[in-house]
Enzyme design. Structure first.
Site, PDB file in Angstrom:
ATOM      1  N   LYS A  85       7.000  46.946  -5.192  1.00 39.97           N
ATOM      2  CA  LYS A  85       6.567  45.867  -6.093  1.00 39.97           C
ATOM      3  C   LYS A  85       5.678  44.845  -5.848  1.00 39.97           C
ATOM      4  O   LYS A  85       6.593  44.213  -5.491  1.00 39.97           O
ATOM      5  CB  LYS A  85       7.391  45.981  -7.939  1.00 39.97           C
ATOM      6  N   SER A 160       6.397  47.019 -16.777  1.00 36.40           N
ATOM      7  CA  SER A 160       5.467  46.637 -15.549  1.00 36.40           C
ATOM      8  C   SER A 160       4.770  47.297 -13.813  1.00 36.40           C
ATOM      9  O   SER A 160       4.147  46.514 -13.519  1.00 36.40           O
ATOM     10  CB  SER A 160       5.857  44.943 -15.212  1.00 36.40           C
ATOM     11  N   SER A 184      11.345  47.560 -17.059  1.00 36.53           N
ATOM     12  CA  SER A 184       9.990  48.148 -15.993  1.00 36.53           C
ATOM     13  C   SER A 184       9.777  48.920 -15.589  1.00 36.53           C
ATOM     14  O   SER A 184       8.922  49.236 -14.568  1.00 36.53           O
ATOM     15  CB  SER A 184       9.566  46.230 -15.951  1.00 36.53           C
TER      16      SER A 184
HETATM   17  N1  GLN Z   1       7.910  44.705 -21.473  1.00 36.49           N
HETATM   18  C1  GLN Z   1       8.980  43.832 -20.964  1.00 36.49           C
HETATM   19  C2  GLN Z   1       8.204  42.756 -21.043  1.00 36.49           C
HETATM   20  O1  GLN Z   1       6.803  42.435 -21.151  1.00 36.49           O
HETATM   21  C3  GLN Z   1       9.707  43.937 -19.967  1.00 36.49           C
HETATM   22  C4  GLN Z   1       8.623  44.089 -18.650  1.00 36.49           C
HETATM   23  C5  GLN Z   1      10.099  43.851 -17.226  1.00 36.49           C
HETATM   24  O2  GLN Z   1      10.769  44.474 -17.713  1.00 36.49           O
HETATM   25  N2  GLN Z   1       9.015  43.180 -16.229  1.00 36.49           N
HETATM   26  O3  GLN Z   1       8.700  40.884 -20.581  1.00 36.49           O
END
Ligand code: GLN
Length: 495
Positions: A85, A160, A184
């Site tokens: 990632k 994400s 994420s």
């Molecule tokens: N969707 C959550 C956020 O926007 C978690 C994102 C993540 O785990 N990086 O913060």
């Protein structure tokens, strides 16, 4: 056996070991799949075919040389291609975090988690797409365009870590690293029908992971099957002097033999709050209940439990994460990293660079976070959120006095359409209701597929366990996968 790109990690390693296939052939096969599918899926922000093939040839040469010296032990993942990632630093590869503010930035060092895998012999073929600075649940917040879900290209892959999830679902790589601050790894795994681990906070070093919410960030891994994840987790985990929050605890070897037998007598808790959320897709509830019944047929004892503060996880997270993010993102000023929007006065360089190169969701979080941390509001928001976080943590502690682990849905619904929630940040945040609590409490979570809805979209379940009990989650999920075949399904575009 002839090797195919649908092989498991263990099968590929065996084929490499026996000489049935070379790392160059394996790497070329995945690079070809990337070349064929990337135009439709857009899982990657960068791909390094020449470097990957050169590394593969070096791995092959090393294996050849070792055949003449039978005592030499080779690194355990020698010649296996993976993707990373694009929020993790890999020396010599661009690190954009899905943001224009880091466009073209090449870090001079490698994240510890990645370095440990490189030392174990992996080959990195490229960096995967992500919501900008990992803020989002759909990968639509990437400044470089969204990733498409391989199961339905008009839908999001989750986020994400949507690029990593889509790359694995489409078998463009056998394994990909992701990060999980509020879901994420688990939510995109669920949306794309793959398995994904969010380790205990502090289990895997965050050194070289671009900070989002420092008290929540974890480095995880995605692959089709749970068994594929295990060697990656055990190699990445463990103390790192470069990360003050990494725990100095031994990482036990994870033994998957007799996993099915080991389910006998385990107490699995069903947190009732995770089945009551408003607007839940009934098929998600049904699939998770069916999976739990399956564990029951393997001998698990299923108990309903309550995590009474679950409803506060969302407001607490969306105060704490943006607060930490607003501090962490202060370093992007156009001076230290990446591109700069020039101006005559220093402050104008800061304003213009940040104003033009951060996307709307990142700006929203910075504003939320600085507001919650400002004098006069700090006690009402940030300090209050920290207190409720403690209550959420206690919910888990109490639950784990009654049960060995918890089973719950990953997200309230299956993958939604691209564009469906981009105008409504709150609807997007609601995607995270079931994943945020584990991050706030720091406990490990493991997501894996347990069915499909009527539209043919994957449904995921997550197991959550006590701190540092990844081994337990792995064994139970592996037992499930030994006796079911959801994790072997491949999306039609990728067959
Ligand atoms: N969707 C959550 C956020 O926007 C978690 C994102 C993540 O785990 N990086 O913060």
């Amino acid at each position: 056996m002839t090797w195919t790109p649908f092989a498991s990690v263990a099968e590929t390693l065996r084929a490499l070991e026996s000489g049935a296939v070379s790392s160059e052939e394996v790497t070329r096969a995945y690079l070809e799949r990337i070349a064929n599918l990337e135009g439709r899926v857009h899982a990657f922000l960068s791909v390094y075919p020449d470097e990957a093939l050169a590394a593969a040839r070096a791995a092959d040469a090393r294996r050849m040389a070792a055949r003449r010296h039978p005592d030499e032990t080779l690194p355990p993942l020698l010649g296996l291609p993976i993707a990373v990632k694009d929020v993790l630093a890999v020396r010599g590869m661009t690190l954009t975090c899905g943001s224009r503010i880091l466009e073209g930035f090449v870090p001079p060092y490698t994240a510890t988690a990645v370095q440990r895998l490189l030392d174990a012999g992996v080959i990195i073929v490229g960096k995967t797409n992500t919501d900008e600075f990992a803020m989002g649940s759909s990968t639509e917040n990437s400044a470089y365009g969204p990733t498409h879900n391989p199961w339905d290209l008009s839908r999001v892959p989750g986020g994400s870590s949507g690029g990593s999830a889509a790359a694995v679902a489409a078998r463009m790589v056998p394994v990909a690293l992701g990060t999980d601050t509020g879901g994420s790894v688990r939510q995109p795994a669920s949306y794309t029908g793959v398995s994904g681990l969010k380790p205990t906070y502090g289990r895997v070093s965050r050194y070289g992971l671009v900070a989002y919410g420092s008290s929540l960030d974890t480095v995880g891994v995605l692959a089709p099957a749970v068994a594929d994840l295990v060697p990656f987790f055990t190699l990445m985990a463990g103390h790192d002097p470069r990360d003050a929050t990494s725990m100095d605890l031994p990482v036990p070897a994870v033994d998957l033999t007799d996993a099915v037998e080991a389910v006998q007598g385990l107490r699995v808790g069903l947190p009732k709050e995770y089945f009551l959320a408003e607007g839940m897709q009934p098929e998600v509830v049904q699939a998770v209940q069916a999976a739990v019944r399956h564990l029951e047929t393997l001998g698990a004892q299923v108990v309903e439990v309550s995590l009474p503060h679950t409803e506060y996880a969302l407001p607490v997270y969306y105060i704490i994460a943006p607060s930490e993010a607003s501090a962490n993102l202060a370093r992007y000023d156009g001076i230290r990293y990446g591109p700069r929007v020039g101006a005559a006065r220093m402050w104008d360089v800061f304003y213009r660079t940040r104003g033009r190169l951060f996307g709307p969701e990142v700006k929203r979080r910075i504003m939320l976070g600085t507001y919650a941390l400002s004098a006069g509001y700090y006690d009402a928001y940030y300090a209050q959120a920290q207190k409720v976080r403690t209550l959420l943590k206690r919910d888990f502690e109490r639950a784990f006095e009654q049960v060995d682990l918890l089973a719950a849905p990953v997200a309230p619904s299956t993958a939604f359409k691209l564009g469906e929630k981009t105008e409504d940040p709150l609807a997007m945040y609601l995607e995270d209701v079931f994943t945020l609590p584990a991050n706030l409490a720091g406990v490990p979570g493991l997501a894996f597929p347990v069915g499909f809805d009527e539209q043919g979209l994957p449904i995921g379940m997550q197991l959550m366990g006590p701190h540092f009990r990844e081994d337990l989650l792995f064994r139970v999920a592996h037992a499930y996968q030994q006796t079911t075949d959801w994790h072997t399904r491949v999306p039609p575009v990728a067959r």
